[in-house]
Design an enzyme around this catalytic site. Sequence first.
Site, PDB file in Angstrom:
ATOM      1  N   CYS A  61     -53.025  48.534  66.034  1.00  0.00           N
ATOM      2  CA  CYS A  61     -51.752  48.432  66.762  1.00  0.00           C
ATOM      3  C   CYS A  61     -50.871  49.666  66.549  1.00  0.00           C
ATOM      4  O   CYS A  61     -50.400  49.915  65.439  1.00  0.00           O
ATOM      5  CB  CYS A  61     -51.043  47.164  66.294  1.00  0.00           C
ATOM      6  SG  CYS A  61     -49.333  47.015  66.805  1.00  0.00           S
ATOM      7  N   CYS A  64     -47.258  48.936  65.366  1.00  0.00           N
ATOM      8  CA  CYS A  64     -47.298  48.520  63.952  1.00  0.00           C
ATOM      9  C   CYS A  64     -47.309  49.753  63.043  1.00  0.00           C
ATOM     10  O   CYS A  64     -46.594  49.803  62.037  1.00  0.00           O
ATOM     11  CB  CYS A  64     -48.559  47.695  63.665  1.00  0.00           C
ATOM     12  SG  CYS A  64     -48.711  46.182  64.641  1.00  0.00           S
TER      13      CYS A  64
END
Length: 142
Positions: A61, A64
């Site tokens: 991600c 993230c």
Amino acid sequence: MKKILLILSVFVVFASLYSFKTNEKATNNEVSFYDGSLKKAMTKAKKEKKMIFLDVYATWCGPCKLLKKTTFKDPELSDYFNKNFVSLEVDGEKGEGIEIVKKYQLKGYPSLVFIDSNGNVVNKTLGYYDGKELLEIVKGIK
């Protein structure tokens, strides 16, 4: 005499390096994440009378990674989080993370979950926020 000067010079150099490293650590502000399970984090939160901040991420991600690289290193945010929360980061696709995603019905990454020490959700949000934005959200739930 030359040996004494050499020894003193070496000592001064090492003392300076040690001092620099110590100061560097003191100014390196970032959110301090607890190294343990959610259950242990809840126990710690109860003991310290704090809430739990849960960062549920995935290794692939991009947002993230950006949170870790920027937001969680924001000095004002990290200071607030470290004083008021037991913070825990969990990979939502491995181990305990899989159960956490199901339990809290998380829909994507990064999921930022604020829970009380009994495991009840106080607030949760999805996506990337910079330090100022996330701090505004957090101060609104306390």
